[in-house]
Motif scaffolding. Structure first.
Motif, short mmCIF file in Angstrom:
data_model
loop_
_atom_site.label_atom_id
_atom_site.label_comp_id
_atom_site.label_asym_id
_atom_site.label_seq_id
_atom_site.Cartn_x
_atom_site.Cartn_y
_atom_site.Cartn_z
N ILE A 338 12.39 31.80 24.09
CA ILE A 338 13.55 31.18 24.73
C ILE A 338 13.94 29.90 23.99
CG2 ILE A 338 14.41 30.21 26.92
CD1 ILE A 338 13.64 33.17 27.12
N LEU A 339 15.24 29.78 23.72
CA LEU A 339 15.75 28.63 22.95
C LEU A 339 15.29 27.29 23.55
CD1 LEU A 339 17.74 27.76 20.62
CD2 LEU A 339 19.50 27.59 22.41
N ALA A 340 15.45 27.14 24.88
CA ALA A 340 15.11 25.85 25.50
C ALA A 340 13.60 25.61 25.49
CB ALA A 340 15.61 25.81 26.94
N GLU A 341 12.82 26.65 25.21
CA GLU A 341 11.36 26.46 25.20
C GLU A 341 10.88 26.11 23.80
OE1 GLU A 341 10.03 28.77 29.16
OE2 GLU A 341 9.55 29.81 27.30
N GLY A 380 29.53 29.72 16.49
CA GLY A 380 28.87 28.42 16.34
C GLY A 380 27.92 28.12 17.48
N LEU A 381 27.71 29.10 18.40
CA LEU A 381 26.84 28.88 19.57
C LEU A 381 25.42 29.41 19.30
CD1 LEU A 381 29.30 30.10 22.37
CD2 LEU A 381 28.67 27.71 21.87
N TYR A 382 24.47 28.80 19.93
CA TYR A 382 23.08 29.26 19.83
C TYR A 382 22.76 30.17 21.02
CZ TYR A 382 22.12 25.58 16.38
OH TYR A 382 22.12 24.79 15.27
N PRO A 383 22.48 31.45 20.77
CA PRO A 383 22.05 32.30 21.88
C PRO A 383 20.71 31.81 22.45
CG PRO A 383 22.81 33.63 20.06
CD PRO A 383 22.70 32.22 19.54
N ASN A 384 20.47 32.15 23.72
CA ASN A 384 19.25 31.69 24.40
C ASN A 384 17.99 32.42 23.96
OD1 ASN A 384 20.76 29.98 26.01
ND2 ASN A 384 21.02 31.49 27.65
N TYR A 385 18.17 33.59 23.32
CA TYR A 385 17.00 34.43 23.02
C TYR A 385 16.83 34.63 21.53
CZ TYR A 385 17.72 35.71 27.93
OH TYR A 385 17.88 35.69 29.29
N LEU A 386 15.59 34.50 21.07
CA LEU A 386 15.29 34.74 19.66
C LEU A 386 13.94 35.46 19.57
CD1 LEU A 386 15.87 34.32 16.64
CD2 LEU A 386 14.90 32.05 16.83
N ASN A 387 13.97 36.61 18.86
CA ASN A 387 12.74 37.40 18.76
C ASN A 387 11.79 36.80 17.71
OD1 ASN A 387 10.84 39.44 17.98
ND2 ASN A 387 12.11 40.88 19.15
N THR A 398 24.70 32.18 25.97
CA THR A 398 24.51 30.76 25.64
C THR A 398 24.66 29.94 26.91
OG1 THR A 398 25.33 31.05 23.39
CG2 THR A 398 25.39 28.82 24.28
N SER A 399 23.78 28.97 27.04
CA SER A 399 23.82 28.14 28.25
C SER A 399 23.43 26.71 27.93
CB SER A 399 22.83 28.71 29.27
OG SER A 399 22.67 27.81 30.33
N VAL A 400 24.08 25.77 28.60
CA VAL A 400 23.65 24.38 28.51
C VAL A 400 22.76 24.08 29.73
CG1 VAL A 400 24.43 21.98 28.21
CG2 VAL A 400 25.77 23.84 27.28
N GLY A 401 22.60 25.09 30.57
CA GLY A 401 21.67 24.99 31.70
C GLY A 401 20.38 25.72 31.35
N GLY A 402 19.82 26.41 32.34
CA GLY A 402 18.55 27.11 32.14
C GLY A 402 18.56 27.97 30.89
N LEU A 403 17.47 27.97 30.16
CA LEU A 403 17.21 28.74 28.93
C LEU A 403 17.78 28.11 27.66
CD1 LEU A 403 17.69 32.47 30.12
CD2 LEU A 403 15.75 30.94 30.46
N GLY A 404 18.72 27.19 27.82
CA GLY A 404 19.29 26.56 26.61
C GLY A 404 19.18 25.04 26.63
N LEU A 448 38.21 19.81 38.20
CA LEU A 448 36.81 19.43 37.92
C LEU A 448 36.38 19.98 36.56
CD1 LEU A 448 35.13 20.14 41.40
CD2 LEU A 448 35.83 17.92 40.47
N THR A 449 35.82 19.11 35.74
CA THR A 449 35.31 19.58 34.44
C THR A 449 33.95 20.25 34.66
OG1 THR A 449 36.39 17.72 33.36
CG2 THR A 449 34.63 18.81 32.12
N PHE A 450 33.82 21.45 34.14
CA PHE A 450 32.51 22.13 34.30
C PHE A 450 32.08 22.77 32.98
CE2 PHE A 450 33.67 26.62 34.25
CZ PHE A 450 35.03 26.60 34.53
N ILE A 451 30.81 23.08 32.91
CA ILE A 451 30.26 23.76 31.72
C ILE A 451 29.80 25.14 32.18
CG2 ILE A 451 28.59 23.64 29.82
CD1 ILE A 451 28.23 20.66 30.46
N GLY A 452 30.48 26.16 31.68
CA GLY A 452 30.13 27.53 32.08
C GLY A 452 29.07 28.13 31.18
N GLU A 453 28.83 29.42 31.38
CA GLU A 453 27.81 30.13 30.59
C GLU A 453 28.49 31.24 29.79
OE1 GLU A 453 24.03 30.59 32.30
OE2 GLU A 453 24.25 28.42 32.59
N TRP A 454 28.10 31.38 28.56
CA TRP A 454 28.69 32.38 27.66
C TRP A 454 27.84 33.64 27.68
CZ3 TRP A 454 33.35 32.34 25.53
CH2 TRP A 454 33.62 33.21 24.48
N LYS A 455 28.45 34.75 28.11
CA LYS A 455 27.67 36.00 28.17
C LYS A 455 28.43 37.11 27.47
CE LYS A 455 24.72 34.90 31.95
NZ LYS A 455 24.33 35.02 33.33
N ASN A 456 27.94 37.49 26.30
CA ASN A 456 28.55 38.57 25.51
C ASN A 456 30.06 38.44 25.38
OD1 ASN A 456 26.03 39.81 25.14
ND2 ASN A 456 26.19 40.77 27.16
#
Ligand code: DMJ
Length: 638
Positions: A338-341, A380-387, A398-404, A448-456
Motif C-alpha cells: 500500500i502506497l501510504a504504508e 501524474g497520480l500515484y495509485p494506492n497499490y503497488l505489487n 488514488t486517494s489523499v485519504g486512506g491508503l494514500g 465547499l472545497t473537497f478532495i475526492g477519490e480517483w477510481k479507474n
C-alpha cells in the motif's frame, strides 16, 4: 586355603558360588566351587577396598576434559594472532598445552597442581555444605539464583553503545503556557482529559496495546498481531512529556525498560509499528534525552528490516517480528503493498541512520523513492497499490485519504526535516500535489472545497475523515511552493479546514463521520451507516492546529474547542474515552475502543492549539504522521 588359614572362625557350611550344570547341559567340563561364609566376607572386604581406591583415583587424577576446554580457550585467543601457520612460535595445532609436544614439564605439573587444588576446594565446599541445615542451604540457593537472574538481566538489557552523534538542537520542549487565562483554562482541560485517558489505561489496560474503556480491559487489533507491546504507552509518551505529566512519563519509561520486547512471534503492520512505535520512541528520546528510547527504536527497526526482502525492495505490509517472514494484506489489490504504508517510512528511517550511523535504513527508503520516480503515473497520480514482486501498479485508485494520505505528507516532511535541502522530495511533492489539485480537488454545489477519490478514471465525490489532514499539509507546504503559490496553498488549507469543520457541524454530536459525500444534494454528510462513526481520530483537529499556527485566526481555536467539548461530552466514560458508532444519533452507542492515536495525536494537537507557538516550534520540529515530533536534521553528512 590361604584365606581360611587367616580366619580361624570359619563357617563350616559350604556355599555354592557357581551354579551346578547338569552334565548334559553343556559340553564344558563340570565345575563346582564352594566357599565358606567367612571367605565371602573377606572377598567383599577386598572388593570394597578396591572400589574405594578407584573412587579416590577418579578424584585425584587430572581431568582430561578440563584440559581440552582449557586448550580451546587458549587456542581461541592465540590463533587470531598467529602471523604464519608455519613460521610462528605457536603455529595452529601447536598451541600451548595442546598435547602434541611443544609444552614443557613444568607447565604440565603446575596445571595438575591447579586441578588438584580445585578438586580439593570443591570437596571441602561439598563437605561444608553437608554440614549446613536445610534452611541455610535453601537461603544460599535462593541468593545464588537471584544473582544469576540479575547477571542475565544485565547482559540482556545492557545497552549496546551506539555511535555518538551530535544531538540536534532541541528547542521548545516545555512550557508554552498561553498568556490569556481563558486559553490556559482550555489547555488545562485538555491536560485533564489526557490524564483521564492515561490513568484509565494505566488501571485497566496496562501493557496491552489499547484499552476497552467500557469493558475496562485491554484491547488489540490485527495491526499489532497477537503482540502485547503496550502501544498506548509508547504512543502517549511524548504527549505526556509535552504536557508536563512527568510522573506518568516516568511510569511509561519504566514499563518500556522492563517489558518492551520485540522478539515476539507476532505478525505486525510495518507501517503502524513504524509510525507509532519507532516514531514514538524517537520523539521520546529527542524530548527527554533518555538513551533507552533510542535503543528500543533501533532494536525494533532491526526487526522490521526483513520486510524489505522482496524482489523489488518495496516492503511487505506485514512482518513477523520473530521469523522475519513478510506478506501483504489479503484484501489488497493483486497482492499489492500500500502506497501510504511503504511511503510512510522515510522520516523515521532517516533518523535511524542519523542516530546509528547504519546506512541501511536510509538506503531502504531512498530505494523506494528511486523506484517510484521511474514509474509511469496515470495522469501524474500515484495509485494506492503497488505489487512488490512485479513492481507494477495494482488497481488505479488514488486517494489523499486512506491508503494514500501519508505518502504525500512524507514527501513534504522529508524536505522539511532535511532543513529544506532534500529538494528532490520537495519537487516530488509539488508534482504530486499539482496532479491532485487538477484531478481530485473540486468545489461542491454548496461551495465547499473537497478532495475526492480517483477510481479507474472516475472521481468519487466522497471525502474521508482521514483526508482532512491535507488542510494542514497544504498550509505546511505553502512556504517553498513553486511559482510563489504560497498564498494559494494557505487558502486551500483554509478551505479544507472549513469543509471538515462543516462535516462536524452538520452532525448531532458535533463530531465528524468517517466519510462524507458531496453528491445528489448532499454536502459533507455521511450516507451509509458504516461511515457514520467517529473513532477519536485526529485529522480535523490536526488541520485546525496547523492553520492556527500559520494564520492565528481565532476561529481555529474555537473549532478545536467545539471538538474537544464534544469528545468530552459524548466519548468520555468512566473507564476512559470511547469511539461512537453514529455521530447523527443523539443516543450513540460506543465502539468500546480507546485508540492509541487519541493520546498520541488528538489530545496533543488540542493541547498545542491552546499553547503558545514556542512549544515545539515548527521551524525546529517536524511531526511524523502519528504526531510524534522529530527535530530538523542537517543531513549533509549522510
Ligand atoms: C493515525 O494512526 C495516523 O495519523 C495515520 O497516518 C492515519 N490515521 C491514524 C489516525 O486516524
Amino acid at each position: 586355603e590361604r584365606v581360611s588359614a587367616l580366619l580361624p572362625l570359619q563357617n563350616k557350611e559350604n556355599i555354592s558360588l557357581i551354579p551346578t550344570l547338569s552334565p548334559g547341559a553343556s559340553s564344558f567340563p563340570h565345575h563346582r566351587a564352594t566357599l565358606r561364609l567367612s571367605e565371602k566376607f573377606i572377598l567383599l572386604l577386598i572388593l570394597s577396598a578396591f572400589i574405594t581406591l578407584c573412587f579416590g583415583a577418579f578424584f585425584f587424577l587430572p581431568d582430561n576434559s578440563k584440559h581440552k576446554r582449557f586448550d580451546l580457550g587458549l587456542e581461541d585467543v592465540l590463533i587470531p594472532h598467529i602471523d604464519s601457520p608455519k613460521g610462528g612460535k605457536h603455529a595452529a595445532g601447536q598451541v600451548v598445552i595442546h598435547g602434541q609436544g611443544g609444552h614443557d614439564e613444568e607447565e604440565e605439573e603446575s596445571l595438575r597442581d591447579k586441578i588438584r587444588a580445585d578438586h580439593e576446594r570443591a570437596l571441602q565446599e561439598a563437605k561444608e555444605k553437608l554440614r549446613k541445615s536445610r534452611e541455610e542451604l535453601q537461603a544460599e540457593i535462593q541468593t545464588e539464583k537471584s544473582k544469576v537472574v540479575e547477571d542475565l538481566k544485565k547482559k540482556d538489557t545492557g545497552p549496546k553503545p551506539l555511535p555518538p552523534v551530535p544531538m540536534p538542537q532541541v528547542v521548545g520542549v516545555s512550557d508554552g503556557e498561553p498568556p490569556e487565562p481563558d486559553v490556559k483554562e482550555k489547555r488545562d482541560k485538555i491536560r485533564e482529559m489526557m490524564k483521564h485517558a492515561w490513568d484509565s489505561y494505566r488501571q485497566y489496560g496496562w501493557g496491552h496495546n489499547e484499552l476497552k474503556p467500557l469493558a475496562k480491559k485491554g484491547h488489540s487489533t490485527n495491526i499489532f498481531g497477537n503482540s502485547q507491546m503496550g502501544a498506548t504507552i509508547v504512543d502517549a509518551l511524548d504527549t505526556l512529556y509535552i504536557m508536563g505529566l512527568h510522573e506518568e512519563f516516568k511510569d511509561g519509561q519504566e514499563w518500556i525498560e522492563q517489558n518492551l520486547d520485540f522478539g515476539v512471534n507476532a505478525e505486525v503492520s510495518v507501517f503502524e509499528v513504524n509510525i507509532r512505535f519507532i516514531g514514538g520512541l524517537l520523539a521520546a528520546y529527542y524530548l527527554s534525552g533518555q538513551e533507552v528510547f533510542k535503543l528500543k527504536a533501533v532494536q525494533l527497526a532491526e526487526k522490521l528490516l526483513p520486510a524489505f526482502n522482496t524482489p523489488t525492495g518495496i516492503p511487505w505490509a506485514m512482518v513477523n517480528l520473530k521469523s522475519g517472514v513478510g506478506r501483504n494484506w489479503g484484501w489488497a489489490s493483486a497482492g499489492s503493498s500500500i502506497l501510504a504504508e511503504f511511503g510512510t517510512l522515510h522520516m523515521e528511517f532517516v533518523h535511524l541512520t542519523y542516530l546509528t550511523g547504519n546506512p541501511a535504513y536510509y538506503q531502504k527508503v531512498m530505494h523506494i523513492r528511486k523506484l517510484l520516480a521511474k514509474m509511469d503515473r496515470p495522469n501524474g497520480l500515484y495509485p494506492n497499490y503497488l505489487n512488490p514482486r512485479t513492481g507494477r501498479w495494482g488497481q488505479h485508485h488514488t486517494s489523499v485519504g486512506g491508503l494514500g494520505d501519508s505518502f504525500y505528507e512524507y514527501l513534504l516532511k522529508a524536505w522539511l526535516m532535511s532543513d529544506k535541502t532534500d529538494t528532490e522530495a520537495r519537487k516530488t511533492y509539488d508534482d504530486a500535489i499539482e496532479a491532485i489539485e487538477r484531478h481530485l480537488i473540486r468545489k461542491s454545489n454548496g461551495g465547499l472545497t473537497f478532495i475526492g477519490e480517483w477510481k479507474n478514471g472516475h472521481l468519487e465525490r466522497k471525502m474521508g475523515h482521514l483526508t482532512c489532514f491535507a488542510g494542514g499539509m497544504f498550509a505546511l507546504g505553502a512556504d517553498g511552493s513553486p511559482d510563489d503559490k504560497a498564498g494559494h496553498y494557505l487558502q486551500l488549507g483554509a478551505e479544507i479546514a472549513h469543509t471538515c469543520h462543516e462535516s462536524y457541524d452538520r452532525t448531532v454530536l458535533k463530531l465528524g463521520p468517517e466519510a462524507f459525500k458531496f453528491d445528489s444534494g448532499l454536502e459533507a454528510v455521511a450516507v451509509r451507516q458504516n461511515e457514520k462513526y467517529y473513532i477519536l481520530r485526529p485529522e480535523v483537529i490536526e488541520t485546525y492546529w496547523y492553520m492556527w499556527r500559520f494564520t492565528h485566526d481565532p476561529k481555529y481555536r474555537q473549532w478545536g474547542w467545539e471538538a474537544a467539548q464534544a469528545i468530552d461530552k459524548y466519548c468520555r466514560v468512566s473507564g476512559g474515552f470511547s469511539g461512537v458508532k453514529d455521530v447523527y444519533s443523539s443516543n450513540p452507542t460506543y465502539d468500546d475502543v480507546q485508540q492509541s492515536f487519541f493520546l498520541a495525536e488528538t489530545l496533543k494537537y488540542l493541547y498545542l492549539l491552546f499553547s503558545s507557538d514556542n512549544l515545539i516550534p515548527l521551524e525546529n520540529w517536524v511531526f511524523n504522521t502519528e504526531a510524534h515530533p522529530l527535530p530538523v536534521l542537517h543531513l549533509d553528512k549522510l
